[in-house]
Scaffold this motif. Structure first.
Motif, PDB file in Angstrom:
ATOM      1  N   ILE A  90       0.819  -1.228   0.000  1.00  0.00           N
ATOM      2  CA  ILE A  90       0.000   0.000   0.000  1.00  0.00           C
ATOM      3  C   ILE A  90       0.852   1.278   0.000  1.00  0.00           C
ATOM      4  O   ILE A  90       0.365   2.355  -0.323  1.00  0.00           O
ATOM      5  N   GLN A  97       4.885  -2.149  -6.959  1.00  0.00           N
ATOM      6  CA  GLN A  97       3.594  -2.383  -6.289  1.00  0.00           C
ATOM      7  C   GLN A  97       2.740  -3.380  -7.082  1.00  0.00           C
ATOM      8  O   GLN A  97       2.081  -4.250  -6.518  1.00  0.00           O
ATOM      9  N   ARG A 101       1.066  -7.078  -6.054  1.00  0.00           N
ATOM     10  CA  ARG A 101      -0.357  -7.433  -6.232  1.00  0.00           C
ATOM     11  C   ARG A 101      -0.483  -8.759  -6.978  1.00  0.00           C
ATOM     12  O   ARG A 101      -1.375  -9.557  -6.695  1.00  0.00           O
ATOM     13  N   PHE A 151     -11.287 -14.733   7.007  1.00  0.00           N
ATOM     14  CA  PHE A 151      -9.974 -14.395   6.451  1.00  0.00           C
ATOM     15  C   PHE A 151      -8.864 -15.252   7.071  1.00  0.00           C
ATOM     16  O   PHE A 151      -8.007 -15.785   6.373  1.00  0.00           O
ATOM     17  N   ALA A 238      -6.208  -4.256   6.947  1.00  0.00           N
ATOM     18  CA  ALA A 238      -7.077  -3.806   5.849  1.00  0.00           C
ATOM     19  C   ALA A 238      -8.355  -4.626   5.759  1.00  0.00           C
ATOM     20  O   ALA A 238      -9.376  -4.136   5.281  1.00  0.00           O
ATOM     21  N   GLY A 239      -8.287  -5.878   6.194  1.00  0.00           N
ATOM     22  CA  GLY A 239      -9.388  -6.780   5.889  1.00  0.00           C
ATOM     23  C   GLY A 239     -10.424  -6.986   6.974  1.00  0.00           C
ATOM     24  O   GLY A 239     -11.526  -7.449   6.692  1.00  0.00           O
ATOM     25  N   ILE A 288      -7.095   8.078   2.799  1.00  0.00           N
ATOM     26  CA  ILE A 288      -5.738   7.506   2.768  1.00  0.00           C
ATOM     27  C   ILE A 288      -4.853   8.576   2.113  1.00  0.00           C
ATOM     28  O   ILE A 288      -5.270   9.211   1.141  1.00  0.00           O
ATOM     29  N   ARG A 290      -1.723  10.564   0.122  1.00  0.00           N
ATOM     30  CA  ARG A 290      -0.749  10.500  -0.966  1.00  0.00           C
ATOM     31  C   ARG A 290       0.276  11.605  -0.705  1.00  0.00           C
ATOM     32  O   ARG A 290      -0.048  12.611  -0.049  1.00  0.00           O
ATOM     33  N   TYR A 313     -12.422   9.506   0.444  1.00  0.00           N
ATOM     34  CA  TYR A 313     -13.374   8.687  -0.328  1.00  0.00           C
ATOM     35  C   TYR A 313     -14.808   8.917   0.144  1.00  0.00           C
ATOM     36  O   TYR A 313     -15.739   8.920  -0.650  1.00  0.00           O
ATOM     37  N   GLY A 340     -15.587   3.785  -2.463  1.00  0.00           N
ATOM     38  CA  GLY A 340     -15.426   3.104  -1.173  1.00  0.00           C
ATOM     39  C   GLY A 340     -14.248   2.142  -1.163  1.00  0.00           C
ATOM     40  O   GLY A 340     -13.615   1.929  -0.128  1.00  0.00           O
ATOM     41  N   HIS A 346      -4.079   1.308  -6.669  1.00  0.00           N
ATOM     42  CA  HIS A 346      -4.187   0.749  -5.305  1.00  0.00           C
ATOM     43  C   HIS A 346      -5.600   0.298  -4.952  1.00  0.00           C
ATOM     44  O   HIS A 346      -5.898   0.054  -3.781  1.00  0.00           O
ATOM     45  N   CYS A 348      -8.811  -1.457  -3.888  1.00  0.00           N
ATOM     46  CA  CYS A 348      -8.803  -2.507  -2.861  1.00  0.00           C
ATOM     47  C   CYS A 348      -8.592  -3.910  -3.428  1.00  0.00           C
ATOM     48  O   CYS A 348      -9.359  -4.383  -4.260  1.00  0.00           O
TER      49      CYS A 348
HETATM   50  C1  HEM Z   1     -15.695  -3.055   3.149  1.00  0.00           C
HETATM   51  C2  HEM Z   1     -14.444  -3.419   3.297  1.00  0.00           C
HETATM   52  C3  HEM Z   1     -13.253  -2.739   2.695  1.00  0.00           C
HETATM   53  C4  HEM Z   1     -13.096  -1.422   2.361  1.00  0.00           C
HETATM   54  C5  HEM Z   1     -14.104  -0.290   2.522  1.00  0.00           C
HETATM   55  C6  HEM Z   1     -11.756  -1.283   1.806  1.00  0.00           C
HETATM   56  C7  HEM Z   1     -11.233  -0.114   1.295  1.00  0.00           C
HETATM   57  C8  HEM Z   1     -10.009   0.005   0.676  1.00  0.00           C
HETATM   58  C9  HEM Z   1      -9.511   1.201   0.040  1.00  0.00           C
HETATM   59  C10 HEM Z   1     -10.259   2.528  -0.017  1.00  0.00           C
HETATM   60  C11 HEM Z   1      -8.286   0.930  -0.474  1.00  0.00           C
HETATM   61  C12 HEM Z   1      -7.404   1.872  -1.306  1.00  0.00           C
HETATM   62  C13 HEM Z   1      -6.240   2.432  -0.533  1.00  0.00           C
HETATM   63  C14 HEM Z   1      -5.492   3.500  -1.303  1.00  0.00           C
HETATM   64  O1  HEM Z   1      -6.079   4.168  -2.160  1.00  0.00           O
HETATM   65  O2  HEM Z   1      -4.301   3.705  -1.010  1.00  0.00           O
HETATM   66  C15 HEM Z   1      -7.978  -0.437  -0.135  1.00  0.00           C
HETATM   67  C16 HEM Z   1      -6.791  -1.080  -0.451  1.00  0.00           C
HETATM   68  C17 HEM Z   1      -6.489  -2.333   0.009  1.00  0.00           C
HETATM   69  N1  HEM Z   1      -7.342  -3.234   0.606  1.00  0.00           N
HETATM   70 FE1  HEM Z   1      -9.265  -2.907   1.110  1.00  0.00          FE
HETATM   71  N2  HEM Z   1     -11.120  -2.497   1.854  1.00  0.00           N
HETATM   72  C18 HEM Z   1     -12.004  -3.417   2.379  1.00  0.00           C
HETATM   73  C19 HEM Z   1     -11.768  -4.765   2.570  1.00  0.00           C
HETATM   74  C20 HEM Z   1     -10.568  -5.389   2.352  1.00  0.00           C
HETATM   75  C21 HEM Z   1     -10.295  -6.779   2.602  1.00  0.00           C
HETATM   76  C22 HEM Z   1     -11.323  -7.797   3.092  1.00  0.00           C
HETATM   77  C23 HEM Z   1      -8.969  -6.980   2.329  1.00  0.00           C
HETATM   78  C24 HEM Z   1      -8.149  -8.228   2.434  1.00  0.00           C
HETATM   79  C25 HEM Z   1      -8.367  -9.202   3.230  1.00  0.00           C
HETATM   80  C26 HEM Z   1      -8.423  -5.721   1.870  1.00  0.00           C
HETATM   81  C27 HEM Z   1      -7.117  -5.515   1.488  1.00  0.00           C
HETATM   82  C28 HEM Z   1      -6.641  -4.376   0.888  1.00  0.00           C
HETATM   83  C29 HEM Z   1      -5.261  -4.219   0.447  1.00  0.00           C
HETATM   84  C30 HEM Z   1      -4.148  -5.246   0.576  1.00  0.00           C
HETATM   85  C31 HEM Z   1      -5.164  -2.935  -0.113  1.00  0.00           C
HETATM   86  C32 HEM Z   1      -3.917  -2.287  -0.702  1.00  0.00           C
HETATM   87  C33 HEM Z   1      -3.870  -2.524  -2.186  1.00  0.00           C
HETATM   88  C34 HEM Z   1      -2.715  -1.794  -2.859  1.00  0.00           C
HETATM   89  O3  HEM Z   1      -2.099  -0.940  -2.230  1.00  0.00           O
HETATM   90  O4  HEM Z   1      -2.447  -2.109  -4.026  1.00  0.00           O
HETATM   91  N3  HEM Z   1      -9.417  -4.776   1.900  1.00  0.00           N
HETATM   92  N4  HEM Z   1      -9.054  -0.982   0.551  1.00  0.00           N
END
Ligand code: HEM
Length: 405
Positions: A90, A97, A101, A151, A238-239, A288, A290, A313, A340, A346, A348
């Protein structure tokens, strides 16, 4: 406009106690959007900065920033020699990056998610069984436990018994009252995951994410052990809390809007769209950061290298320029291109999993306790002055029924 609204709009501090009132926070966002595309905060959460930060509050500018990683880096020190956070997906920029992924992506593929459907339904049923015979229970318990169990058990490869401790540590790390409390909880979570990953080194490999991180090679090199632990910690952070908070909001909404609850029962096909709308309307992540990597101008506003811009967001998701009737939760909303789950490189990684957990969390509760409403003698507890925002208690009553077999 009240003085308090104006004051908060000029210096947005998500941890402020006034934001325990969720509607008030969204009123502040409306003022921030009316004032311009970018607001200010002197209290940037997640990445404290004595110079404060810009806050992108309108949909169009948020999308533009999220898609322009070359100017708006996810690395807090894009120009600096010092790497503060290690190799964490992230806080990296492409191309590295994207390689990260690629390592993790197969675990969230649509086919893998489809195969998990019966397991997630059964895990949700087991949580409902804890109170289904009594006609009263707390739906926040389902919302807070289900994503962690799923998870840890089916993807990450951590013992399910660790879920409550990891949820508690993540919660304090993100939402604790003082910086000291938050740092101590980060340390505790890191140590816990460090020990769990170390224990795996002597065990035969299994098909889970910890093993994938341990075995991963990026640019011909294995990940440093500390980076394996940090990425596992990111996944936990995150999860769990994100999905739990969003689901807890939906339970509360349906317990207090019986006509909407009945509509979903009569037309279960609506569920996928309802889940998207809940995430747009009350998404659990509000921003988040930048870091500006090169001089750039967005909508006439110049940004200089080193400045921090928080992408909000939640505010973007209520922008009337993008969503008609943005302040209304419209369960069958179409063209819902909400932020969302973020956007751009990046976006989600766990969105397919989150959607599935969320959908089954609603589906099983609606099927097994269709007349649930908020318990008249108890109060729901919302935790609002925090980075992830949701209900910690949603006490409900309903017609008692049998445990699942
Ligand atoms: C309702 C539930 C969730 C919401 C609202 C959410 C929201 C987000 C958002 C807004 C980002 C973007 C971050 C950015 O722009 O820098 C993100 C990235 C990410 N999320 Fe989620 N997330 C959720 C559930 C999950 C789950 C269940 C997992 C994994 C088990 C997860 C893993 C990740 C990871 C690893 C990233 C980073 C991806 C990257 O940097 O390439 N998220 N999430």
């Amino acid at each position: 406009m009240t003085e308090a609204l104006e004051r908060h709009a000029e210096n947005w501090d998500l941890r402020h106690v006034d934001f325990n009132d969720n509607d008030f926070l969204y009123d502040v966002y409306a003022v921030m959007r009316d004032n311009g595309a970018f607001a200010r905060t002197e209290e940037p959460f997640l990445s404290p900065d004595p110079d404060g930060a810009w806050v992108a509050v309108r949909y169009a500018e948020c999308v533009q920033i999220l898609q322009d990683w070359e100017h708006f880096s996810s690395n807090p020190t894009p120009e600096g020699a010092e790497r503060l956070t290690g190799d964490l997906v992230i806080t990296l920029d492409p191309p590295r990056q994207q390689k990260f992924r690629k390592v993790l992506n197969p675990y969230f593929s649509p086919a893998r998610m489809k195969a998990l459907r019966p397991e997630i339904a059964a895990e949700t049923d087991r949580l409902i069984d804890d109170f289904i015979e009594s006609g009263a229970g707390d739906l926040a318990e389902v919302a807070w436990r289900q994503p962690g169990i799923v998870f840890f058990k089916y993807l990450l490869g951590m013992p399910v018994e660790d879920v409550p401790l990891c949820v508690e540590l993540t919660d304090t790390a993100l939402n604790g009252t003082t910086e000291q409390d938050r740092m101590a909880a980060w340390g505790g979570l890191y140590q816990h995951l460090h020990d769990a990953v170390t224990a795996r080194l002597d065990q035969p490999p299994r098909d889970d994410m910890i093993d994938v991180l341990l075995a991963a090679e990026i640019d011909g090199e294995k990940l440093a052990f500390a980076d394996v632990v940090s990425n596992a910690m990111l996944l936990v952070q995150a999860g769990l809390e994100t999905t739990a908070s969003a689901m807890s909001f939906a339970y509360h909404y349906l317990a207090t809007h019986p006509a909407e609850r009945d509509r979903l029962i009569e037309d279960p096909e609506l569920l996928p769209r309802a889940v998207e709308e809940f995430i747009r309307f009350a998404g659990s992540i509000h921003g988040i950061p930048r870091t500006v990597a090169k001089d750039v101008e967005v909508s006439g506003c110049p940004f200089r290298p080193g400045e921090q811009v928080i992408v909000n967001y939640a505010s973007a998701n209520r922008d009337e320029r993008q969503f008609p009737d943005a302040d209304r939760c419209v369960l069958d909303r179409r063209d819902n291109r909400h932020l969302g789950f973020g956007a751009g490189v990046h976006r989600c990684l766990g969105s397919n999993l989150a959607r599935l957990e969320f959908q089954l969390g609603l589906e099983r509760v609606l099927a097994r306790m269709p007349d649930f409403t908020l318990a008249p003698d108890r109060t729901a507890k919302f935790h609002g002055n925090s980075v992830t925002r949701g209900f910690r208690s949603v006490p409900v009553v309903f017609t008692a029924s049998d445990r699942s077999r």
